[in-house]
Design a protein around this motif. Structure first.
Motif, mmCIF file in Angstrom:
data_model
loop_
_atom_site.group_PDB
_atom_site.id
_atom_site.type_symbol
_atom_site.label_atom_id
_atom_site.label_comp_id
_atom_site.label_asym_id
_atom_site.label_seq_id
_atom_site.Cartn_x
_atom_site.Cartn_y
_atom_site.Cartn_z
ATOM 1 N N SER A 104 -0.549 -19.984 -11.735
ATOM 2 C CA SER A 104 0.523 -20.987 -11.868
ATOM 3 C C SER A 104 1.818 -20.352 -12.368
ATOM 4 O O SER A 104 2.911 -20.743 -11.948
ATOM 5 C CB SER A 104 0.098 -22.098 -12.841
ATOM 6 O OG SER A 104 -1.021 -22.761 -12.341
ATOM 7 N N THR A 105 1.671 -19.356 -13.239
ATOM 8 C CA THR A 105 2.875 -18.671 -13.744
ATOM 9 C C THR A 105 3.602 -17.988 -12.592
ATOM 10 O O THR A 105 4.828 -18.030 -12.512
ATOM 11 C CB THR A 105 2.478 -17.637 -14.832
ATOM 12 O OG1 THR A 105 1.756 -18.309 -15.840
ATOM 13 C CG2 THR A 105 3.705 -16.968 -15.429
ATOM 14 N N LEU A 106 2.818 -17.385 -11.671
ATOM 15 C CA LEU A 106 3.433 -16.707 -10.524
ATOM 16 C C LEU A 106 4.260 -17.716 -9.699
ATOM 17 O O LEU A 106 5.364 -17.404 -9.264
ATOM 18 C CB LEU A 106 2.344 -16.063 -9.657
ATOM 19 C CG LEU A 106 2.838 -15.085 -8.598
ATOM 20 C CD1 LEU A 106 3.507 -13.872 -9.232
ATOM 21 C CD2 LEU A 106 1.704 -14.623 -7.696
ATOM 22 N N PHE A 107 3.713 -18.930 -9.522
ATOM 23 C CA PHE A 107 4.448 -19.972 -8.786
ATOM 24 C C PHE A 107 5.741 -20.338 -9.522
ATOM 25 O O PHE A 107 6.779 -20.537 -8.915
ATOM 26 C CB PHE A 107 3.573 -21.220 -8.624
ATOM 27 C CG PHE A 107 2.687 -21.180 -7.408
ATOM 28 C CD1 PHE A 107 2.314 -19.968 -6.841
ATOM 29 C CD2 PHE A 107 2.235 -22.343 -6.813
ATOM 30 C CE1 PHE A 107 1.499 -19.918 -5.720
ATOM 31 C CE2 PHE A 107 1.433 -22.321 -5.691
ATOM 32 C CZ PHE A 107 1.059 -21.100 -5.143
ATOM 33 N N ARG A 108 5.644 -20.440 -10.855
ATOM 34 C CA ARG A 108 6.845 -20.788 -11.643
ATOM 35 C C ARG A 108 7.901 -19.689 -11.506
ATOM 36 O O ARG A 108 9.099 -19.973 -11.529
ATOM 37 C CB ARG A 108 6.479 -20.994 -13.120
ATOM 38 C CG ARG A 108 5.647 -22.251 -13.379
ATOM 39 C CD ARG A 108 5.307 -22.377 -14.853
ATOM 40 N NE ARG A 108 6.488 -22.627 -15.651
ATOM 41 C CZ ARG A 108 6.971 -23.821 -15.925
ATOM 42 N NH1 ARG A 108 6.361 -24.897 -15.468
ATOM 43 N NH2 ARG A 108 8.049 -23.964 -16.674
ATOM 44 N N LEU A 109 7.456 -18.444 -11.380
ATOM 45 C CA LEU A 109 8.409 -17.342 -11.210
ATOM 46 C C LEU A 109 9.106 -17.448 -9.852
ATOM 47 O O LEU A 109 10.300 -17.167 -9.734
ATOM 48 C CB LEU A 109 7.712 -15.982 -11.308
ATOM 49 C CG LEU A 109 6.990 -15.623 -12.610
ATOM 50 C CD1 LEU A 109 6.443 -14.197 -12.525
ATOM 51 C CD2 LEU A 109 7.908 -15.745 -13.807
ATOM 52 N N ILE A 110 8.325 -17.896 -8.829
ATOM 53 C CA ILE A 110 8.898 -17.959 -7.477
ATOM 54 C C ILE A 110 10.030 -18.990 -7.411
ATOM 55 O O ILE A 110 11.076 -18.736 -6.837
ATOM 56 C CB ILE A 110 7.815 -18.290 -6.424
ATOM 57 C CG1 ILE A 110 6.756 -17.173 -6.384
ATOM 58 C CG2 ILE A 110 8.439 -18.479 -5.042
ATOM 59 C CD1 ILE A 110 5.532 -17.512 -5.543
ATOM 60 N N ASN A 111 9.815 -20.162 -7.998
ATOM 61 C CA ASN A 111 10.912 -21.140 -7.888
ATOM 62 C C ASN A 111 11.744 -21.225 -9.165
ATOM 63 O O ASN A 111 12.476 -22.187 -9.387
ATOM 64 C CB ASN A 111 10.432 -22.503 -7.387
ATOM 65 C CG ASN A 111 9.763 -23.323 -8.439
ATOM 66 O OD1 ASN A 111 9.447 -22.822 -9.515
ATOM 67 N ND2 ASN A 111 9.544 -24.585 -8.153
ATOM 68 N N PRO A 156 19.651 -21.514 -8.863
ATOM 69 C CA PRO A 156 18.297 -22.059 -9.004
ATOM 70 C C PRO A 156 18.103 -23.405 -8.292
ATOM 71 O O PRO A 156 17.035 -23.681 -7.750
ATOM 72 C CB PRO A 156 18.145 -22.224 -10.519
ATOM 73 C CG PRO A 156 19.091 -21.248 -11.110
ATOM 74 C CD PRO A 156 20.240 -21.160 -10.160
ATOM 75 N N MET A 157 19.147 -24.240 -8.264
ATOM 76 C CA MET A 157 19.019 -25.555 -7.615
ATOM 77 C C MET A 157 18.807 -25.394 -6.106
ATOM 78 O O MET A 157 17.992 -26.101 -5.504
ATOM 79 C CB MET A 157 20.261 -26.409 -7.892
ATOM 80 C CG MET A 157 20.331 -26.912 -9.322
ATOM 81 S SD MET A 157 21.990 -27.402 -9.813
ATOM 82 C CE MET A 157 22.239 -28.846 -8.839
#
Lengths: 241, 251
Positions: free
Chosen positions: A45-52, A74-75
């Motif tokens: 899940s952390t990897l996903f948070r890094l992607i977006n 980021p938006m």
């Protein structure tokens, strides 16, 4: 050879002394479903948070559309890389209020006809449009959550354990929905799952994350040929190191 | 009132002390500390005000107002330690409402620019703003903690930090101003305000006292709204990082 939808170059993330993601490199093929499997706390899940960019990586590069994600607003990035979360968070109000949210954030609105189309796309009848979101079942909420993310027309969809809290029937309905998106629209999908069988059923490629490291990435069909001991232990039902 | 008469009022402190002791409430020490502190602090303020009134010098008056703002900031900032720059944000908010209030009162010739008027009104306005900011900061912190997933949902859909926190900001502004509005609704029915009662006891005409109290109530209403709105919009950017993520210390 397909172009990568995303590339990771030596990506790490630490929080204090805790190294959550350790030097991950690799490419996600565009138009594929890539499953991310691994024990709890492996850093999926952390990897996903890094992607977006809901969390910022400590070192390394993530490349999207030939550009480092750091160069994106980021938006803008979050609209292009949509995420659907396990808990299917709803904002207070009706299903329609939830569906029109992404457009309202841009100062526009989602016409009713278009909202109905998005509902149909995720297999929900239009009668649900004016239902209070909190009155929906878990599976229905998850479908609305997917439809809401699709309103932004993302190039990549990140799915974080979206079926783990659903019953088998609802989970299967979501699975076939995602498979059809992938087949019909060549949508690139990254899917975190605890369920190895689900990964085998749905994905073209699989990444196995254990203790913050990516110990396998390759075709799902070859998953059981993995040579790494920790990966083999995990696939055989262990919890990794 | 003589000091002898004042000492007799300590009988009122005896009653809660006896009750606390009999019922084993274990608050006797707090009662004694609270009583001692209020005596010392109020007498000191009394002498300080006497000195300032005697000097009749605007510099002392401004210093006293500055002291009120400093004390209020010191007290309220503890509730917003997670918000970067909370100290200057509170000082700016309190200074703005103080300038606004006094500009209207003195500018429109409602009250004279003398320490006898400026200092007590500043105390009431900044004191109310302090309570309000504490309520606001408490509520905002709770809201962000409880609704973190909703805030991150809006961020993940491409919303700005302002859009992501809008609902929590409005809820906190409303929640912190409700006590001021509700108190005004029952004013005169349930309670007679302290300042008005004080004026009446001191022999003032009740209608005059009411007029003055109304003035204060309206000022407090205005400053309540301005305090929470201003503090809200000054504070929310500090809840997010440059990359438009919720700050780690709030999660």
């Amino acid at each position: 050879m397909k172009q990568p939808a995303l590339s990771f170059i030596d990506v790490s993330f630490s929080k204090g002394d805790l190294h959550i993601i350790k030097n991950i490199s690799g490419e996600i093929t565009a138009g594929n479903i890539t499953a991310f499997i691994g024990p709890s706390g492996a850093g999926k899940s952390t990897l996903f948070r890094l992607i977006n960019q809901l969390t910022t990586k400590t070192t390394g590069e993530i490349i999207f559309n030939s550009q480092s994600i750091d160069t994106f607003n980021p938006m803008t990035l979050r609209k292009k890389v949509g995420v659907v979360l396990q808990e299917a968070v709803m904002i207070p109000g009706t299903v329609y209020d939830n569906l029109r949210l992404p457009r309202q954030l841009e100062g526009r609105d989602l016409p009713l006809t278009e909202a109905k189309d998005f509902l149909r796309k995720v297999g929900l009848e239009e009668k649900f449009l004016h239902t209070k979101a909190k009155e929906l079942s878990g599976g229905q909420k998850q479908k609305v959550s997917i439809a809401r993310t699709l309103v932004n027309e993302p190039e990549i969809l990140l799915m974080d354990e979206i079926t783990s809290s659903l019953d088998q029937v609802s989970a299967q309905a979501i699975e076939s929905l995602i498979t059809s998106f992938n087949h019909d629209e060549r949508q690139t999908i990254l899917w975190i799952t605890h369920n190895i069988d689900q990964a085998k059923r749905l994905s073209d490629e699989t990444w196995v994350l254990i203790d913050g490291e990516c110990l396998y990435q390759g075709p799902t069909a070859d998953l059981y040929n993995a040579t790494d001991k920790h990966v083999r232990d995990f696939l055989e039902g262990g919890d990794g190191p | 009132m003589t000091y002898f008469t004042l000492s007799l009022t300590l009988l009122f402190v005896l009653i809660p002390l006896i009750l606390a002791h009999v019922l084993k409430l274990n608050i006797e020490k707090d009662i004694i500390i609270a009583t001692s502190r209020s005596i010392v602090q109020l007498l000191l303020v009394g002498y300080l005000l006497q000195f300032i009134f005697d000097q009749n010098d605007p510099l002392f008056m401004i210093l006293m107002v500055g002291l009120i703002i400093f004390a209020a900031t010191h007290n309220a900032r503890k509730k917003g330690v997670n918000i970067k720059g909370i100290t200057w944000k509170l000082i700016l908010t309190y200074t703005t409402i103080e300038i606004l209030t006094q500009s209207i009162l003195i500018g429109l010739n409602i009250t004279p620019a003398t320490p006898q008027y400026v200092i007590p009104i500043s105390g009431m306005v900044v004191g109310n703003a302090m309570v309000l900011s504490i309520l606001f900061l408490n509520r905002l912190t709770d809201e962000v903690e409880d609704k973190q997933s909703q805030i991150e949902l809006i961020l993940s859909l491409g919303g700005s930090p302002k859009q992501a926190i809008h609902r929590q900001l409005i809820t906190s502004i409303k929640a912190s101003t409700v006590p001021t509005i509700e108190t005004q609704k029952t004013m005169g029915l349930v309670q007679l305000p302290g300042m008005m009662s004080g004026q009446i006891i001191a022999g003032a005409d009740p209608i005059q006292a009411v007029q003055f109290q109304l003035l204060i109530l309206f000022i407090l209403l205005t400053t309540a709204i301005i305090t929470s709105v201003m503090l809200g919009y000054l504070s929310y950017p500090a809840l997010f990082t440059e990359k438009m993520q919720l700050n780690d210390n709030l999660k």
